[in-house]
Design a protein around this motif. Structure first.
Motif, PDB file in Angstrom:
ATOM      1  N   GLN A 194       0.951  -1.351  -0.058  1.00 43.30           N
ATOM      2  CA  GLN A 194       0.090   0.058   0.128  1.00 43.30           C
ATOM      3  C   GLN A 194       0.926   1.207   0.086  1.00 43.30           C
ATOM      4  O   GLN A 194       0.508   2.168  -0.679  1.00 43.30           O
ATOM      5  N   LYS A 195       2.039   1.027   0.549  1.00 41.83           N
ATOM      6  CA  LYS A 195       3.036   2.628   0.908  1.00 41.83           C
ATOM      7  C   LYS A 195       3.266   2.719  -0.470  1.00 41.83           C
ATOM      8  O   LYS A 195       3.595   3.961  -1.036  1.00 41.83           O
ATOM      9  N   TYR A 196       3.638   2.036  -1.703  1.00 44.74           N
ATOM     10  CA  TYR A 196       3.971   2.136  -2.998  1.00 44.74           C
ATOM     11  C   TYR A 196       2.829   3.055  -3.676  1.00 44.74           C
ATOM     12  O   TYR A 196       3.134   4.075  -4.214  1.00 44.74           O
ATOM     13  N   ALA A 197       1.594   2.558  -3.537  1.00 40.78           N
ATOM     14  CA  ALA A 197       0.621   3.271  -4.014  1.00 40.78           C
ATOM     15  C   ALA A 197       0.432   4.758  -3.384  1.00 40.78           C
ATOM     16  O   ALA A 197      -0.037   5.531  -3.988  1.00 40.78           O
ATOM     17  N   ASP A 198       0.666   4.733  -2.017  1.00 38.70           N
ATOM     18  CA  ASP A 198       0.566   5.979  -1.416  1.00 38.70           C
ATOM     19  C   ASP A 198       1.672   7.040  -1.791  1.00 38.70           C
ATOM     20  O   ASP A 198       1.445   8.414  -1.775  1.00 38.70           O
ATOM     21  N   ASN A 199       2.690   6.511  -2.249  1.00 38.52           N
ATOM     22  CA  ASN A 199       3.945   7.168  -2.736  1.00 38.52           C
ATOM     23  C   ASN A 199       3.879   7.609  -4.394  1.00 38.52           C
ATOM     24  O   ASN A 199       4.526   8.353  -4.923  1.00 38.52           O
ATOM     25  N   GLY A 200       2.610   7.212  -5.052  1.00 37.86           N
ATOM     26  CA  GLY A 200       2.241   7.736  -6.249  1.00 37.86           C
ATOM     27  C   GLY A 200       2.412   6.639  -7.209  1.00 37.86           C
ATOM     28  O   GLY A 200       2.212   6.939  -8.433  1.00 37.86           O
ATOM     29  N   ASP A 201       2.526   5.306  -7.011  1.00 38.51           N
ATOM     30  CA  ASP A 201       2.533   4.216  -8.070  1.00 38.51           C
ATOM     31  C   ASP A 201       0.959   4.261  -8.561  1.00 38.51           C
ATOM     32  O   ASP A 201       0.026   4.092  -7.730  1.00 38.51           O
ATOM     33  N   PRO A 202       0.843   4.425  -9.875  1.00 35.75           N
ATOM     34  CA  PRO A 202      -0.628   4.591 -10.294  1.00 35.75           C
ATOM     35  C   PRO A 202      -1.278   3.216 -10.558  1.00 35.75           C
ATOM     36  O   PRO A 202      -2.387   3.030 -11.251  1.00 35.75           O
ATOM     37  N   TYR A 203      -0.545   2.165 -10.178  1.00 33.75           N
ATOM     38  CA  TYR A 203      -1.045   0.815 -10.239  1.00 33.75           C
ATOM     39  C   TYR A 203      -2.511   0.495 -10.029  1.00 33.75           C
ATOM     40  O   TYR A 203      -3.148   0.015 -10.831  1.00 33.75           O
ATOM     41  N   PRO A 204      -2.864   0.931  -8.683  1.00 32.62           N
ATOM     42  CA  PRO A 204      -4.358   0.456  -8.379  1.00 32.62           C
ATOM     43  C   PRO A 204      -5.246   1.230  -9.214  1.00 32.62           C
ATOM     44  O   PRO A 204      -6.314   0.593  -9.793  1.00 32.62           O
ATOM     45  N   GLN A 205      -4.957   2.251  -9.726  1.00 33.38           N
ATOM     46  CA  GLN A 205      -5.727   3.166 -10.513  1.00 33.38           C
ATOM     47  C   GLN A 205      -5.986   2.646 -11.922  1.00 33.38           C
ATOM     48  O   GLN A 205      -7.365   2.515 -12.441  1.00 33.38           O
ATOM     49  N   GLN A 206      -4.871   1.960 -12.458  1.00 34.71           N
ATOM     50  CA  GLN A 206      -4.751   1.374 -13.803  1.00 34.71           C
ATOM     51  C   GLN A 206      -5.636   0.181 -13.687  1.00 34.71           C
ATOM     52  O   GLN A 206      -6.355  -0.328 -14.832  1.00 34.71           O
ATOM     53  N   CYS A 207      -5.472  -0.458 -12.607  1.00 33.19           N
ATOM     54  CA  CYS A 207      -6.315  -1.984 -12.478  1.00 33.19           C
ATOM     55  C   CYS A 207      -7.654  -1.527 -12.309  1.00 33.19           C
ATOM     56  O   CYS A 207      -8.564  -2.271 -13.018  1.00 33.19           O
ATOM     57  N   THR A 208      -8.305  -0.528 -11.724  1.00 31.19           N
ATOM     58  CA  THR A 208      -9.506  -0.111 -11.673  1.00 31.19           C
ATOM     59  C   THR A 208     -10.043   0.165 -13.025  1.00 31.19           C
ATOM     60  O   THR A 208     -11.137  -0.198 -13.468  1.00 31.19           O
ATOM     61  N   ALA A 209      -9.309   1.063 -13.661  1.00 29.16           N
ATOM     62  CA  ALA A 209      -9.736   1.400 -14.905  1.00 29.16           C
ATOM     63  C   ALA A 209      -9.762   0.334 -15.822  1.00 29.16           C
ATOM     64  O   ALA A 209     -10.708   0.179 -16.810  1.00 29.16           O
ATOM     65  N   THR A 210      -8.954  -0.835 -15.982  1.00 30.19           N
ATOM     66  CA  THR A 210      -9.125  -2.132 -16.741  1.00 30.19           C
ATOM     67  C   THR A 210     -10.398  -2.642 -16.439  1.00 30.19           C
ATOM     68  O   THR A 210     -11.034  -2.946 -17.399  1.00 30.19           O
ATOM     69  N   THR A 211     -10.700  -2.912 -15.077  1.00 30.45           N
ATOM     70  CA  THR A 211     -11.974  -3.599 -14.672  1.00 30.45           C
ATOM     71  C   THR A 211     -12.971  -2.839 -15.237  1.00 30.45           C
ATOM     72  O   THR A 211     -13.976  -3.462 -15.875  1.00 30.45           O
ATOM     73  N   GLN A 212     -12.973  -1.523 -15.064  1.00 34.95           N
ATOM     74  CA  GLN A 212     -14.319  -0.846 -15.535  1.00 34.95           C
ATOM     75  C   GLN A 212     -14.316  -0.691 -17.073  1.00 34.95           C
ATOM     76  O   GLN A 212     -15.741  -0.839 -17.505  1.00 34.95           O
ATOM     77  N   GLN A 213     -13.476  -0.914 -17.774  1.00 36.41           N
ATOM     78  CA  GLN A 213     -13.402  -0.733 -19.283  1.00 36.41           C
ATOM     79  C   GLN A 213     -13.866  -2.074 -19.645  1.00 36.41           C
ATOM     80  O   GLN A 213     -14.757  -2.204 -20.699  1.00 36.41           O
ATOM     81  N   VAL A 214     -13.429  -3.275 -19.125  1.00 36.96           N
ATOM     82  CA  VAL A 214     -13.826  -4.727 -19.246  1.00 36.96           C
ATOM     83  C   VAL A 214     -15.486  -4.667 -19.170  1.00 36.96           C
ATOM     84  O   VAL A 214     -16.150  -5.164 -19.859  1.00 36.96           O
ATOM     85  N   MET A 215     -15.770  -4.051 -18.034  1.00 33.35           N
ATOM     86  CA  MET A 215     -17.082  -4.457 -17.573  1.00 33.35           C
ATOM     87  C   MET A 215     -18.156  -3.447 -18.184  1.00 33.35           C
ATOM     88  O   MET A 215     -19.408  -3.778 -18.695  1.00 33.35           O
ATOM     89  N   THR A 216     -17.602  -2.487 -18.971  1.00 32.74           N
ATOM     90  CA  THR A 216     -18.381  -1.794 -19.991  1.00 32.74           C
ATOM     91  C   THR A 216     -18.967  -2.689 -21.190  1.00 32.74           C
ATOM     92  O   THR A 216     -19.904  -2.455 -21.610  1.00 32.74           O
ATOM     93  N   LEU A 217     -17.919  -3.601 -21.359  1.00 36.03           N
ATOM     94  CA  LEU A 217     -18.258  -4.428 -22.679  1.00 36.03           C
ATOM     95  C   LEU A 217     -19.141  -5.585 -22.152  1.00 36.03           C
ATOM     96  O   LEU A 217     -19.939  -6.324 -22.883  1.00 36.03           O
ATOM     97  N   VAL A 218     -18.740  -6.040 -21.033  1.00 39.09           N
ATOM     98  CA  VAL A 218     -19.443  -7.401 -20.329  1.00 39.09           C
ATOM     99  C   VAL A 218     -20.747  -7.137 -20.130  1.00 39.09           C
ATOM    100  O   VAL A 218     -21.576  -7.897 -20.526  1.00 39.09           O
TER     101      VAL A 218
END
Length: 310
Positions: A194-218
């Motif tokens: 979690q501290k990596y994300a707190d320090n600015g790693d955009p990974y969790p936001q990109q994971c959420t964006a992936t999920t949302q884009q996929v679910m838009t099609l699903v």
């Protein structure tokens, strides 16, 4: 101008034995991008506690997924490379591993010897994280810091928004839902501290964006996003996939379809952790149907995506 493409993945032990796993883990866990702990603190933990014990345990797990031809991750990476070479016959296509052979240095040296002057590096991680793509960038940069000649360099830092990638995931899910229309869908991504994300790693936001884009099609299907492969005692991204597998049956979801969008090839974290360990958690908690959707592996759809990126 001679073009080249370098695919880079994490790496794998050479054999499912404790010495080979120890060698692999020592390289992996000494990467500052992976373990952001001061070396004087981390060194005795790694060499005094982790490396004397963990390799034997991990080797036993690797033996469960090992094939007659070798490591699944290595085999699928080699297949992806061969397929991409056929799609790009005028270019030099190679692969490298961050923590095993062939190393990034070895592959880049071969590219130079073959006269490549325009190079595209594609880390095999759809979502950016400092722990994965950042490490690939470090190794590529470190190599060229030691050489006078620098090619025209293209570095793909992520491809989670590529339409081909999103559509491929969505189509895979749709096919599974035809067989199990009442299943709960779980998107399981590899976790990071979690501290990596707190320090600015955009990974969790990109994971959420992936999920949302996929679910838009699903479409309108119940789903959960979670994170797997926690390592060490610190706080990691939540919720944990294992926790979700325990909870879903108790909440009335007896059927689950699980997909791992952050992986492009099967490995220990998918074949053992997801398809065995988390399957057991789900079934023993009351679930009845567990469906694991494999990564792209040798899919031509993924090879076409790589060609588009290149």
């Amino acid at each position: 101008m001679k073009k080249g493409v370098l695919l880079v993945n994490l790496g794998t032990p050479t054999t499912p034995t404790a010495p080979a796993v120890r060698s692999y883990l020592s390289r992996f866990l000494m990467d500052r991008r992976v373990i952001d702990v001061p070396r004087p603190v981390w060194w005795p933990i790694l060499h005094g506690m982790i490396l004397p014990i963990r390799p034997s345990r991990s080797a036993a797990l690797y033996r469960k997924i090992w094939t007659k031809q070798g490591s699944p991750l290595l085999l699928y990476t080699q297949q992806q490379t061969r397929q991409l070479q056929r799609l790009l016959p005028q270019q030099v296509v190679r692969y490298a591993m961050c923590y095993s052979a062939p190393t990034v240095d070895t592959a880049l040296q071969e590219m130079q010897q073959l006269g490549v002057t325009d190079l595209t590096v594609i880390p095999q991680y759809p979502q950016y994280s400092t722990t994965t793509v950042g490490s690939v960038f470090d190794q590529v940069a470190a190599y060229f810091m030691q050489h006078s000649a620098l090619p025209q360099l293209h570095f793909i830092s992520s491809f989670y928004q590529e339409p081909r990638y999103i559509k491929a995931l969505a189509n895979q899910i749709k096919r599974a839902l035809i067989k199990q229309p009442d299943a709960h869908l779980v998107f399981s991504y590899h976790g990071i501290p979690q501290k990596y994300a707190d320090n600015g790693d955009p990974y969790p936001q990109q994971c959420t964006a992936t999920t949302q884009q996929v679910m838009t099609l699903v479409g309108d299907v119940p789903y959960t996003q979670s994170y797997q492969s926690k390592f060490g005692p610190g706080q990691w991204l939540n919720p944990a996939t294992a926790q979700i597998m325990h909870q879903l049956p108790q909440q009335g979801s007896k059927k689950v379809i699980i997909i791992t969008p952050g992986f492009v090839a099967d490995c220990l974290e998918t074949l053992q952790e997801i398809n065995h360990e988390n399957c057991d958690y789900f079934i023993t908690s009351g679930g009845t149907d567990f469906t694991y959707l494999h990564p792209f592996n040798g899919s031509q759809t993924y090879t076409q995506l790589l060609a588009t990126l290149a």
